[in-house]
Write a protein that holds these residues in place. Structure first.
Motif, PDB file in Angstrom:
ATOM      1  N   ILE A 222      -2.468   4.188  62.529  1.00  0.00           N
ATOM      2  CA  ILE A 222      -1.418   5.053  62.055  1.00  0.00           C
ATOM      3  C   ILE A 222      -1.466   5.241  60.673  1.00  0.00           C
ATOM      4  O   ILE A 222      -2.035   4.046  59.867  1.00  0.00           O
ATOM      5  N   ASP A 223      -0.689   6.152  60.132  1.00  0.00           N
ATOM      6  CA  ASP A 223      -0.465   5.826  58.574  1.00  0.00           C
ATOM      7  C   ASP A 223       0.369   5.038  57.815  1.00  0.00           C
ATOM      8  O   ASP A 223       1.044   4.509  58.717  1.00  0.00           O
ATOM      9  N   GLU A 224       0.102   4.698  56.550  1.00  0.00           N
ATOM     10  CA  GLU A 224       0.792   3.772  55.932  1.00  0.00           C
ATOM     11  C   GLU A 224       2.092   3.646  56.068  1.00  0.00           C
ATOM     12  O   GLU A 224       2.825   2.834  56.234  1.00  0.00           O
ATOM     13  N   GLY A 225       2.765   4.660  55.922  1.00  0.00           N
ATOM     14  CA  GLY A 225       4.281   5.089  55.797  1.00  0.00           C
ATOM     15  C   GLY A 225       4.789   4.570  57.177  1.00  0.00           C
ATOM     16  O   GLY A 225       5.995   3.928  57.322  1.00  0.00           O
ATOM     17  N   LEU A 226       4.330   4.903  58.240  1.00  0.00           N
ATOM     18  CA  LEU A 226       4.721   4.740  59.616  1.00  0.00           C
ATOM     19  C   LEU A 226       4.731   3.285  59.664  1.00  0.00           C
ATOM     20  O   LEU A 226       5.736   2.860  60.619  1.00  0.00           O
ATOM     21  N   ILE A 227       3.670   2.451  59.483  1.00  0.00           N
ATOM     22  CA  ILE A 227       3.773   1.088  59.821  1.00  0.00           C
ATOM     23  C   ILE A 227       4.651   0.577  58.857  1.00  0.00           C
ATOM     24  O   ILE A 227       5.291  -0.693  59.272  1.00  0.00           O
ATOM     25  N   PHE A 245      -1.227 -10.014  63.408  1.00  0.00           N
ATOM     26  CA  PHE A 245      -2.093  -8.833  63.494  1.00  0.00           C
ATOM     27  C   PHE A 245      -2.896  -8.825  64.588  1.00  0.00           C
ATOM     28  O   PHE A 245      -3.828  -9.584  64.588  1.00  0.00           O
ATOM     29  N   GLU A 246      -2.593  -8.270  65.776  1.00  0.00           N
ATOM     30  CA  GLU A 246      -3.477  -8.152  66.886  1.00  0.00           C
ATOM     31  C   GLU A 246      -4.503  -7.081  66.953  1.00  0.00           C
ATOM     32  O   GLU A 246      -4.056  -6.217  66.415  1.00  0.00           O
ATOM     33  N   TYR A 247      -5.652  -7.169  67.361  1.00  0.00           N
ATOM     34  CA  TYR A 247      -6.565  -6.343  67.492  1.00  0.00           C
ATOM     35  C   TYR A 247      -7.013  -5.567  66.236  1.00  0.00           C
ATOM     36  O   TYR A 247      -7.083  -4.455  66.027  1.00  0.00           O
ATOM     37  N   ASN A 260     -15.918  -2.296  53.669  1.00  0.00           N
ATOM     38  CA  ASN A 260     -15.485  -1.267  54.620  1.00  0.00           C
ATOM     39  C   ASN A 260     -13.952  -0.789  54.625  1.00  0.00           C
ATOM     40  O   ASN A 260     -13.009  -1.711  54.513  1.00  0.00           O
ATOM     41  N   ASP A 261     -13.811   0.601  54.563  1.00  0.00           N
ATOM     42  CA  ASP A 261     -12.478   1.111  54.326  1.00  0.00           C
ATOM     43  C   ASP A 261     -11.783   1.112  55.896  1.00  0.00           C
ATOM     44  O   ASP A 261     -10.643   1.137  56.053  1.00  0.00           O
ATOM     45  N   GLU A 262     -12.813   0.983  56.761  1.00  0.00           N
ATOM     46  CA  GLU A 262     -12.323   1.085  58.208  1.00  0.00           C
ATOM     47  C   GLU A 262     -13.432   0.697  59.199  1.00  0.00           C
ATOM     48  O   GLU A 262     -14.640   0.338  58.673  1.00  0.00           O
ATOM     49  N   TRP A 263     -12.820   0.415  60.369  1.00  0.00           N
ATOM     50  CA  TRP A 263     -13.865  -0.100  61.333  1.00  0.00           C
ATOM     51  C   TRP A 263     -13.207   0.105  62.767  1.00  0.00           C
ATOM     52  O   TRP A 263     -12.030   0.495  62.999  1.00  0.00           O
ATOM     53  N   LYS A 264     -13.938  -0.222  63.664  1.00  0.00           N
ATOM     54  CA  LYS A 264     -13.480   0.131  65.309  1.00  0.00           C
ATOM     55  C   LYS A 264     -13.451  -1.311  65.819  1.00  0.00           C
ATOM     56  O   LYS A 264     -14.339  -2.199  66.182  1.00  0.00           O
ATOM     57  N   CYS A 265     -12.243  -1.366  66.385  1.00  0.00           N
ATOM     58  CA  CYS A 265     -11.998  -2.480  67.263  1.00  0.00           C
ATOM     59  C   CYS A 265     -12.611  -2.830  68.557  1.00  0.00           C
ATOM     60  O   CYS A 265     -12.272  -1.653  69.317  1.00  0.00           O
ATOM     61  N   ALA A 275      -6.251   0.394  54.596  1.00  0.00           N
ATOM     62  CA  ALA A 275      -5.092   0.905  54.043  1.00  0.00           C
ATOM     63  C   ALA A 275      -3.854   0.228  54.743  1.00  0.00           C
ATOM     64  O   ALA A 275      -2.888   0.145  54.423  1.00  0.00           O
ATOM     65  N   THR A 276      -3.886   0.702  56.058  1.00  0.00           N
ATOM     66  CA  THR A 276      -2.884   0.137  57.133  1.00  0.00           C
ATOM     67  C   THR A 276      -2.577  -0.860  57.193  1.00  0.00           C
ATOM     68  O   THR A 276      -1.397  -1.483  57.210  1.00  0.00           O
ATOM     69  N   LEU A 277      -3.607  -1.857  57.024  1.00  0.00           N
ATOM     70  CA  LEU A 277      -3.337  -3.234  57.315  1.00  0.00           C
ATOM     71  C   LEU A 277      -2.653  -3.747  55.840  1.00  0.00           C
ATOM     72  O   LEU A 277      -1.657  -4.682  55.971  1.00  0.00           O
ATOM     73  N   LYS A 278      -3.169  -3.227  54.725  1.00  0.00           N
ATOM     74  CA  LYS A 278      -2.517  -3.927  53.591  1.00  0.00           C
ATOM     75  C   LYS A 278      -0.918  -3.165  53.494  1.00  0.00           C
ATOM     76  O   LYS A 278      -0.259  -3.991  52.909  1.00  0.00           O
ATOM     77  N   ALA A 279      -0.774  -2.071  53.864  1.00  0.00           N
ATOM     78  CA  ALA A 279       0.444  -1.583  53.898  1.00  0.00           C
ATOM     79  C   ALA A 279       1.469  -2.410  54.669  1.00  0.00           C
ATOM     80  O   ALA A 279       2.821  -2.732  54.430  1.00  0.00           O
TER      81      ALA A 279
END
Length: 280
Positions: A222-227, A245-247, A260-265, A275-279
């Motif tokens: 999800i986007d940073e604002g929502l999290i 943080f699960e998954y 990496n900026d993203e990966w797949k669980c 970016a979502t994790l950091k937010a």
């Protein structure tokens, strides 16, 4: 069978004896999967993992439907099912249908007791509380060991439970007061969860938690604002101060590449955005 309802009309519904257990919408792979009609409503740790399935809209005047805050067109439903040729009821989530045959299954009655139903499992503080360092005290006063008069508002803690948890402590007792420390007798006693908007109360808090309540975050696509909003809601509704943080992993043995900026669980087969994790 006794529950603590949110006085504001929106919030978690807690089991009175164990107020860290809340009514929660369940579903396959919840909170990732579908939580559609017919999924059972169960008791779950408040604010843990399925927290957004634990916020409800309750009727104002003691009788009516209870809707799910996340999807207000779905209601708590005492559905009837046939089991071994016996007609049994289960509490489930279903589309709100007040004008159909399901309507009576979605009407609930609650009786507000004057007696304090909050099951207090905490004990009085055993060490110096240093109340002078506590925030939001009225005129900087203290009312005894670990007791302070607090202004309760919509913009801050609305109950002594919320105030004590905001400073990392359990609520031991609460009293309404018109001036300063008030009388603090049995007639002024209120629930720790009682919300007194634009008023003040005398809050007694216990020893600091060795660690705060914790909650889980599982949706990192999800986007940073929502999290950020979810983190704030978990803190406001449940006093969550610590998150797991699960998954958020990639594979089962190797961490994701740090560049990496993203990966797949692999567990969820969904993307994880850095970016979502950091937010969060």
């Amino acid at each position: 069978q006794r529950f603590l309802l949110p006085n504001s009309g929106k919030g978690p519904i807690r089991l009175s004896r164990f107020p860290n257990r809340c009514l929660s919408v369940s579903g396959p792979m919840w909170p990732v999967g579908d939580s559609g009609e017919g999924h059972q409503i169960t008791l779950w740790l408040c604010g843990h993992n399925a927290w957004h399935g634990q916020i409800w809209n309750v009727p104002e005047h003691g009788q009516g439907s209870i809707s799910w805050a996340r999807e207000p067109d779905k209601c708590m439903d005492a559905g009837r099912v046939n089991k071994d040729e016996k007609l049994e009821a289960k509490l489930q989530i279903w589309a709100c249908q007040p004008d159909t045959f399901r309507g009576p299954n979605q009407q609930f009655l609650y009786i507000q007791k004057e007696k304090n139903l909050f099951h207090n499992t905490h004990h009085k503080a055993t060490v110096n509380c240093s109340e002078d360092s506590w925030p939001s005290r009225l005129d900087g006063e203290t009312c005894g060991e670990c007791k302070v008069p607090v202004q309760l508002t919509d913009d801050g803690p609305m109950s002594c439970y919320g105030y004590c948890h905001s400073i990392g402590r359990p609520c031991i007792s609460a009293h309404s007061a018109e001036h300063g420390c008030g009388l603090q007798n049995e007639s002024s006693r209120i629930k720790c969860l009682t919300q007194l908007r634009d008023d003040h109360a005398v809050c007694e808090c216990g020893d600091k938690f060795m660690r705060g309540n914790y909650g889980s975050l599982t949706e990192f696509w999800i986007d940073e604002g929502l999290i950020r909003k979810r983190v704030q809601e978990m803190s406001n509704n449940f006093g969550i101060k610590e998150f797991q943080f699960e998954y958020a992993f990639e594979g089962f043995s190797n961490p994701p590449n740090v560049s990496n900026d993203e990966w797949k669980c692999k567990m969820q087969n969904r993307p994880v955005y850095l970016a979502t994790l950091k937010a969060a």
